[in-house]
Design an enzyme around this catalytic site. Structure first.
Site, PDB file in Angstrom:
ATOM      1  N   ALA A   7       0.844  -1.202   0.000  1.00  0.00           N
ATOM      2  CA  ALA A   7       0.000   0.000   0.000  1.00  0.00           C
ATOM      3  C   ALA A   7       0.871   1.240   0.000  1.00  0.00           C
ATOM      4  CB  ALA A   7      -0.932  -0.033   1.209  1.00  0.00           C
ATOM      5  N   GLY A   8       1.058   1.828  -1.172  1.00  0.00           N
ATOM      6  CA  GLY A   8       1.964   2.974  -1.325  1.00  0.00           C
ATOM      7  C   GLY A   8       1.250   4.313  -1.303  1.00  0.00           C
ATOM      8  N   THR A  10       0.481   6.321  -3.796  1.00  0.00           N
ATOM      9  CA  THR A  10      -0.495   6.551  -4.865  1.00  0.00           C
ATOM     10  C   THR A  10      -1.323   5.308  -5.169  1.00  0.00           C
ATOM     11  OG1 THR A  10       1.080   8.093  -5.879  1.00  0.00           O
ATOM     12  CG2 THR A  10      -0.779   7.387  -7.246  1.00  0.00           C
ATOM     13  N   LYS A  13      -0.736  -2.041  -4.557  1.00  0.00           N
ATOM     14  CA  LYS A  13      -0.415  -3.155  -5.441  1.00  0.00           C
ATOM     15  C   LYS A  13      -0.848  -4.444  -4.757  1.00  0.00           C
ATOM     16  CE  LYS A  13       2.609  -0.499  -5.394  1.00  0.00           C
ATOM     17  NZ  LYS A  13       2.557   0.913  -4.980  1.00  0.00           N
ATOM     18  N   GLU A  70       9.032  -2.184   3.787  1.00  0.00           N
ATOM     19  CA  GLU A  70       8.848  -2.203   2.327  1.00  0.00           C
ATOM     20  C   GLU A  70      10.142  -2.415   1.549  1.00  0.00           C
ATOM     21  OE1 GLU A  70       7.900   1.562   0.246  1.00  0.00           O
ATOM     22  OE2 GLU A  70       7.729   2.437   2.241  1.00  0.00           O
ATOM     23  N   THR A  99       5.842   6.978  -6.300  1.00  0.00           N
ATOM     24  CA  THR A  99       5.416   8.373  -6.146  1.00  0.00           C
ATOM     25  C   THR A  99       6.672   9.238  -6.031  1.00  0.00           C
ATOM     26  OG1 THR A  99       3.491   7.541  -4.940  1.00  0.00           O
ATOM     27  CG2 THR A  99       3.936   9.914  -4.809  1.00  0.00           C
ATOM     28  N   GLY A 122       5.068  10.926  -8.814  1.00  0.00           N
ATOM     29  CA  GLY A 122       4.277  12.039  -8.276  1.00  0.00           C
ATOM     30  C   GLY A 122       4.579  13.321  -9.038  1.00  0.00           C
ATOM     31  N   ILE A 124       5.645  13.403 -12.140  1.00  0.00           N
ATOM     32  CA  ILE A 124       5.044  13.242 -13.477  1.00  0.00           C
ATOM     33  C   ILE A 124       3.583  13.680 -13.433  1.00  0.00           C
ATOM     34  CG2 ILE A 124       4.227  11.488 -15.136  1.00  0.00           C
ATOM     35  CD1 ILE A 124       6.866   9.977 -14.612  1.00  0.00           C
ATOM     36  N   TYR A 137      -4.363   9.637 -15.378  1.00  0.00           N
ATOM     37  CA  TYR A 137      -3.017   9.093 -15.593  1.00  0.00           C
ATOM     38  C   TYR A 137      -2.833   8.539 -17.001  1.00  0.00           C
ATOM     39  CZ  TYR A 137       1.181   6.323 -15.245  1.00  0.00           C
ATOM     40  OH  TYR A 137       2.427   5.799 -15.489  1.00  0.00           O
TER      41      TYR A 137
END
Ligand code: ADP
Length: 269
Positions: A7-8, A10, A13, A70, A99, A122, A124, A137
């Site tokens: 859980a990042g 943005t 996964k 992580e 991100t 992030g 981008i 996106y």
């Protein structure tokens, strides 16, 4: 079934593994409660978690789960993916372009975090929006692929106009440094977004190869969801790594290294 979650900032996964078959998918990190609800309705209780929002998920699960740091999880998952994809590397730098971007040295068994930068996915999305007004996106990345950086980025050859430059003329001398010389040109959102990919890719690569040189390895592995639907970013990074004399590796499903690695770490005993 085993489920690994990363859980990042943005994206969340998710890797589901059943009878040796893997299923990969993502959800926006804003939809954390949807994922928690889904997990609480699974019969499987073999759930491993990693990433900045792992603890938040763990607290709301109605069954026990395991959480991993992580960096260790992504290093483990990457180790697995590299071998599966035929890359037997004794050591490498890996750049996780999420991100933000996190850089690690791995000797194939354990990792050490060796750096990090704010240029990444992030940037981008954020800078991309400021330049184009696009928030979606897929639309943002689709648009960027058609762009031309010629009138936006200043190259070494633009400075050394009539003489031989001491370094390759195609190297970027100044990202966005050509704009004021081309005020008469019509710069499209695609051109601006292509240059965003350029600056992010080149900054990430510069940092990665500097760390590779410091760590006495020639291998640089790139992972992270920022490469999703973005062959241009991948090309910038790969070409620039080669140009600087290092070996780039792009790993299929690399963005799921953390989620996958958590499953492997959680089932070691
Ligand atoms: P994190 O773990 O920090 O969430 P990721 O490796 O998942 O990092 O990468 C996040 C980046 O991936 C975003 O900043 C964006 O550039 C890119 N990305 C890829 N797919 C999407 C998507 N569907 N929605 C939003 N961002 C996406």
């Amino acid at each position: 079934m085993k489920i690994g979650i990363d859980a990042g900032g943005t994206l969340i996964k998710i890797v589901e593994i059943e009878n040796g078959q893997r299923n990969f998918r993502t959800e926006p990190s804003d939809d954390l409660s949807k994922v928690i609800d889904w997990l609480n309705h699974q019969s499987c209780t073999n759930v491993t978690l990693t990433g900045g929002k792992a603890k938040l998920i763990q607290k709301q699960l109605n069954f026990p789960s395991k959480e991993f740091v992580e960096f260790d999880a992504s290093s483990k998952g990457l180790e697995v993916l590299l071998e599966e994809q035929g890359h037997y590397l004794s050591d490498y730098i890996f750049a996780n372009v999420g991100t933000g971007t996190s850089m690690h040295y791995s000797d194939g068994k354990s990792q050490k975090r060796v750096g990090g930068i704010g240029a990444g996915g992030g940037m981008i999305q954020g800078l991309g929006y400021l330049l184009s007004g696009i928030t979606d996106y897929t639309e943002l990345t689709n648009t960027a692929q058609q762009g031309d950086r010629e009138y936006i980025d200043l190259k070494v050859k633009h400075i050394y106009k009539n003489s031989e430059p001491p370094i390759p003329g195609d190297l970027t001398a100044a990202n966005f440094g050509h704009v004021l010389h081309n005020l008469d040109k019509d710069l499209t959102p695609a051109d601006k977004l292509a240059s965003v990919m350029g600056v992010v890719g080149e900054v990430v690569t510069t940092m990665a190869i500097t760390l590779a040189r410091e760590s006495h390895t020639e291998n640089v592995v790139y992972i992270g969801s920022s490469f999703n639907n973005n062959p241009l970013l991948r090309k910038v990074v790969e070409d620039y790594t080669v140009l600087r004399g290092f070996k780039p590796y792009y790993i299929e499903h690399g963005a799921f290294s953390g989620a996958l690695g958590s499953v492997y770490l959680g089932n070691q005993d």
